[in-house]
Structure formats: C-alpha cells, structure tokens
Design an enzyme around this catalytic site. Sequence first.
Site, PDB file in Angstrom:
ATOM      1  N   CYS A  17       0.443  -1.356   0.282  1.00 51.12           N
ATOM      2  CA  CYS A  17      -0.259  -0.597   0.185  1.00 51.12           C
ATOM      3  C   CYS A  17       0.820   0.694  -0.208  1.00 51.12           C
ATOM      4  CB  CYS A  17      -0.927   0.014   1.005  1.00 51.12           C
ATOM      5  SG  CYS A  17      -2.047  -1.284   1.218  1.00 51.12           S
ATOM      6  N   HIS A  23      -2.976   7.901   2.978  1.00 49.74           N
ATOM      7  CA  HIS A  23      -3.371   6.049   1.877  1.00 49.74           C
ATOM      8  C   HIS A  23      -4.444   6.011   3.812  1.00 49.74           C
ATOM      9  CE1 HIS A  23      -4.562   2.258   1.269  1.00 49.74           C
ATOM     10  NE2 HIS A  23      -3.742   1.874   2.410  1.00 49.74           N
ATOM     11  N   ASN A  32      -9.848   0.332   0.376  1.00 45.60           N
ATOM     12  CA  ASN A  32      -8.966   0.308   0.398  1.00 45.60           C
ATOM     13  C   ASN A  32      -8.346   0.116  -1.503  1.00 45.60           C
ATOM     14  OD1 ASN A  32      -6.076   0.281   0.579  1.00 45.60           O
ATOM     15  ND2 ASN A  32      -5.947  -0.827   3.148  1.00 45.60           N
TER      16      ASN A  32
HETATM   17  C1  LIG Z   1      -9.169  -4.525  10.403  1.00 44.03           C
HETATM   18  C2  LIG Z   1      -9.911  -4.074  11.375  1.00 44.03           C
HETATM   19  C3  LIG Z   1     -11.374  -3.519  10.836  1.00 44.03           C
HETATM   20  C4  LIG Z   1     -10.904  -4.917  12.412  1.00 44.03           C
HETATM   21  O1  LIG Z   1     -11.665  -4.433  13.439  1.00 44.03           O
HETATM   22  P1  LIG Z   1     -11.096  -5.295  15.207  1.00 44.03           P
HETATM   23  O2  LIG Z   1     -11.296  -3.997  15.991  1.00 44.03           O
HETATM   24  O3  LIG Z   1      -9.930  -4.752  15.133  1.00 44.03           O
HETATM   25  O4  LIG Z   1     -11.717  -6.038  15.537  1.00 44.03           O
HETATM   26  P2  LIG Z   1     -11.638  -7.398  15.403  1.00 44.03           P
HETATM   27  O5  LIG Z   1     -10.286  -8.088  14.364  1.00 44.03           O
HETATM   28  O6  LIG Z   1     -10.481  -7.163  17.157  1.00 44.03           O
HETATM   29  O7  LIG Z   1     -12.670  -8.636  15.791  1.00 44.03           O
HETATM   30  C5  LIG Z   1     -13.611  -8.178  16.416  1.00 44.03           C
HETATM   31  C6  LIG Z   1     -14.652  -8.733  16.407  1.00 44.03           C
HETATM   32  O8  LIG Z   1     -15.137  -8.550  14.797  1.00 44.03           O
HETATM   33  C7  LIG Z   1     -15.138  -9.979  14.560  1.00 44.03           C
HETATM   34  N1  LIG Z   1     -14.716  -9.711  13.235  1.00 44.03           N
HETATM   35  C8  LIG Z   1     -13.922  -9.934  11.942  1.00 44.03           C
HETATM   36  N2  LIG Z   1     -14.277  -9.220  11.276  1.00 44.03           N
HETATM   37  C9  LIG Z   1     -15.597  -8.847  10.820  1.00 44.03           C
HETATM   38  C10 LIG Z   1     -16.455  -8.340   9.554  1.00 44.03           C
HETATM   39  N3  LIG Z   1     -16.506  -8.665   8.814  1.00 44.03           N
HETATM   40  N4  LIG Z   1     -18.046  -8.025  10.223  1.00 44.03           N
HETATM   41  C11 LIG Z   1     -18.621  -9.201  11.647  1.00 44.03           C
HETATM   42  N5  LIG Z   1     -17.311  -9.473  12.770  1.00 44.03           N
HETATM   43  C12 LIG Z   1     -16.382  -9.278  11.917  1.00 44.03           C
HETATM   44  C13 LIG Z   1     -14.131 -10.855  14.474  1.00 44.03           C
HETATM   45  O9  LIG Z   1     -13.719 -12.107  14.471  1.00 44.03           O
HETATM   46  C14 LIG Z   1     -14.282 -10.690  16.841  1.00 44.03           C
HETATM   47  O10 LIG Z   1     -15.019 -11.438  16.934  1.00 44.03           O
HETATM   48  P3  LIG Z   1     -14.607 -12.104  18.294  1.00 44.03           P
HETATM   49  O11 LIG Z   1     -14.706 -10.914  19.080  1.00 44.03           O
HETATM   50  O12 LIG Z   1     -16.313 -12.693  17.990  1.00 44.03           O
HETATM   51  O13 LIG Z   1     -12.980 -12.683  18.601  1.00 44.03           O
HETATM   52  C15 LIG Z   1      -9.078  -3.832  12.309  1.00 44.03           C
HETATM   53  O14 LIG Z   1      -8.142  -4.427  13.361  1.00 44.03           O
HETATM   54  C16 LIG Z   1      -8.557  -2.440  11.280  1.00 44.03           C
HETATM   55  O15 LIG Z   1      -9.187  -1.364  10.842  1.00 44.03           O
HETATM   56  N6  LIG Z   1      -7.501  -2.508  11.433  1.00 44.03           N
HETATM   57  C17 LIG Z   1      -6.091  -2.195  10.192  1.00 44.03           C
HETATM   58  C18 LIG Z   1      -6.585  -2.653   9.413  1.00 44.03           C
HETATM   59  C19 LIG Z   1      -5.980  -2.141   7.576  1.00 44.03           C
HETATM   60  O16 LIG Z   1      -5.959  -0.709   7.857  1.00 44.03           O
HETATM   61  N7  LIG Z   1      -5.224  -2.616   6.256  1.00 44.03           N
HETATM   62  C20 LIG Z   1      -4.146  -2.524   5.843  1.00 44.03           C
HETATM   63  C21 LIG Z   1      -3.651  -1.800   5.745  1.00 44.03           C
HETATM   64  S1  LIG Z   1      -2.270  -1.152   4.123  1.00 44.03           S
END
Ligand SMILES: CC(C)(COP(=O)(O)OP(=O)(O)OC[C@H]1O[C@@H](n2cnc3c(N)ncnc32)[C@H](O)[C@@H]1OP(=O)(O)O)[C@@H](O)C(=O)NCCC(=O)NCCS
Length: 324
Positions: free
Chosen positions: A118, A251, A281
């Site tokens: 990215c 980004h 993204n």
């Molecule tokens: C990916 C992201 C949105 C996840 O959010 P989060 O608050 O960290 O969520 P978690 O991974 O802790 O998951 C929380 C819960 O949601 C669930 N979950 C994950 N994806 C889900 C979805 N699409 N829909 C519903 N629930 C979802 C998980 O299974 C977890 O459930 P549990 O508590 O029962 O285990 C967040 O971590 C993020 O944005 N990270 C940066 C990602 C990014 O920018 N990547 C590209 C960089 S170039």
Amino acid sequence: MIYTRIVGSGSFLPSTVVSNNDLAKDLLCRGIHTSDDWIVQRTGIKQRYVADVDVNTSHMAVESARMALIDSGIDASDIDLIIVATSTPDCVFPSTACVVQSKLNASRAAAFDLQAACSGFIYSLSTAESFICSGKAKNVLVIGAEKFSRILDWNDRSTCVLFGDGAGAFVLTASYDCGILSSCISSDGSISDILSVSGHFDRGNVNGCPFVRMDGQSVFKNAVYVLEESARAVCDKACVDINSINWFIPHQANIRIIKMLSRRLGISNDKFVITVDKHANTSAASIPLAFNVAKLDGRIKNGDLVLIQGVGGGFTWGSLLVRI
Ligand SMILES: CC(C)(COP(=O)(O)OP(=O)(O)OC[C@H]1O[C@@H](n2cnc3c(N)ncnc32)[C@H](O)[C@@H]1OP(=O)(O)O)[C@@H](O)C(=O)NCCC(=O)NCCS
C-alpha cells in the site's frame, strides 16, 4: 533548483459497485456473517469497486494513465519512464509497466513495476523524484493500480470487506517553479508477518497462502504511529509548519486510522481528503484516486501545499510534501 512537479492526474474505477449490504448478502450465502453496521463502524467503508474477470491491472492502469496524460498536455511519446506501483501485476513478467508502455505507445520510456504494497505509490513518487532531480528523466508517469479482489479470501470476513480495485496516475515533470519539497520512505521487514500474501510459484505449484492475511490490530497501531512520525519528518525536512498544509491525503485504509492521525497531529479532520467510504482500500491506487477526487471537485488548487502518505505491507511507509 529542479523540482518534481505533478502536472497531470487521472483515475479509473471499475463499473461494478459492491455495497456493504451486497457483500453481506453474498457472504451470508456461504454462511459468513457481516453487516453494513460492523463495516462502517470499524472502517468507514460503505462500498468498493470490483473489476470484472476480464479487467486486469494493466487495463485499469492504462485508463488512468490516459486521463493523466491528457490532463498534463504531455504526449505519451515524451514520457521517459513509467513506474507502476502494484502488488497485483497481470503476471510475474513482463512487468505491468511494460504492458502499459506498449498500450500507450510510449516508445521512449523505460518501464518497471515497484512493489511496496500500500506504500507503493509513495515509493514510486520518491523514485521518480530521484530520476528527475538527477537529470536522468524529464517526464515520468507514475501509476498505482490494483486488482486486489484477485488476492482476497472471500471466506475471510476480517479482510475481504476492506479492499477494492482501481487505479490512479500522475504525470511528473522537471520544473524550476515548484513541486515535491521533501519526501521520506521507510520500512521495517521485522514485522512483515502482520500483513502479507505469502503465496509464490514453485515448480508449477503455488506454495504458501495466495490470499491477504492480516493482524488487523497490529497493522492499525503501527500505521498510526509511523504516519504521525513521517508526517512530522517531511515537514521538518522541508522546514514547513504542519499547520500551513492545505490538504492531507493519507493512505485510505480505515477512517479510524485517519481520525486518530488527525487528532495526534492536531489538524482538523476537514483538511483530510477521505475516499475510503467509497473506494475502500485500493492499496497502491488509493492515494492517486483520492488526489484526483479532490482535484476534480476543486478542493486542491495550484499553489496548495499537500501532504501525501502511504503505509502498508512490508511493513512499509512514507510521506511526501508537495506544492501543487
Ligand atoms: C480489521 C479491523 C477493522 C478489525 O477491527 P477490530 O476492532 O480490530 O476487530 P477484531 O479483529 O478485534 O475483531 C472483533 C470481532 O469482530 C469480528 N469480525 C471481524 N471481521 C468482521 C466482519 N467483517 N463482520 C463482522 N464481524 C467481524 C471478529 O471475528 C471478532 O469477533 P470476536 O470478538 O467474536 O472474536 C481493524 O483491526 C483495522 O482496521 N485494522 C487495520 C487494517 C488496515 O488498515 N489494513 C490495511 C493497511 S494497508
């Protein structure tokens, strides 16, 4: 003093829009639960564009490049170098940049792909700047193009809801007036496992995982930290007060990362260009896509000071301060 000036920009989005509700319905057919609410609250994403099977990365790259060339008034035959930032090239080789060179009839141009996930567009701009400032090239076409839908695991709700397809391009030229004031690119390969596509060809087989795998929380924390640090670094390098910047184009991965960045920098949200809601993204394409939206709607004008930032797999990141 020779600057690297952005003299043209262009973008391309595939015709198919997939809303969160569309995606949730589709995933439910396979027993996977997600919702518009969850996606919007955690990421700010409302929809993404997905390319058809027959639309590949080079197709999107060429379309965005044609628009940027028209915008610049520079003919393809006067381009010295084409850099395509992508993690989803059409094939291992030839490079997507060579396919683009041929389709544009940019007969004089050297062409290569640059892979920094990215951060690829920032890395490519910084590379183009080095070519221009050293006198090795006068006109450079930089493209960020991705067909990320190809490398998503559509059974993994924690990643497949986050990404989209698209392309954006800049035409850069040597200028005595204004352009890139400072840039910095960085990486930390020791945390490469937090965001990767480990799959590779080996004797006719694909070894490793051919899909995006991510530790979302680690990516989140590292992204906020490095974006703040490198924003301050490029401002210091150019002796520019961060408050004098007109537009911030980070980004476009997650609205919560962008809001946290704006809080930490003490800069109003209003100065941030946001397209993650519409494009999701798009990896290396996210910055030129966002730039072009803000240019076409009249926000970014000649004379504006713009901070552009990338972060992503590798782990890689970078920032660039440019006078338009
Ligand atoms: C990916 C992201 C949105 C996840 O959010 P989060 O608050 O960290 O969520 P978690 O991974 O802790 O998951 C929380 C819960 O949601 C669930 N979950 C994950 N994806 C889900 C979805 N699409 N829909 C519903 N629930 C979802 C998980 O299974 C977890 O459930 P549990 O508590 O029962 O285990 C967040 O971590 C993020 O944005 N990270 C940066 C990602 C990014 O920018 N990547 C590209 C960089 S170039």
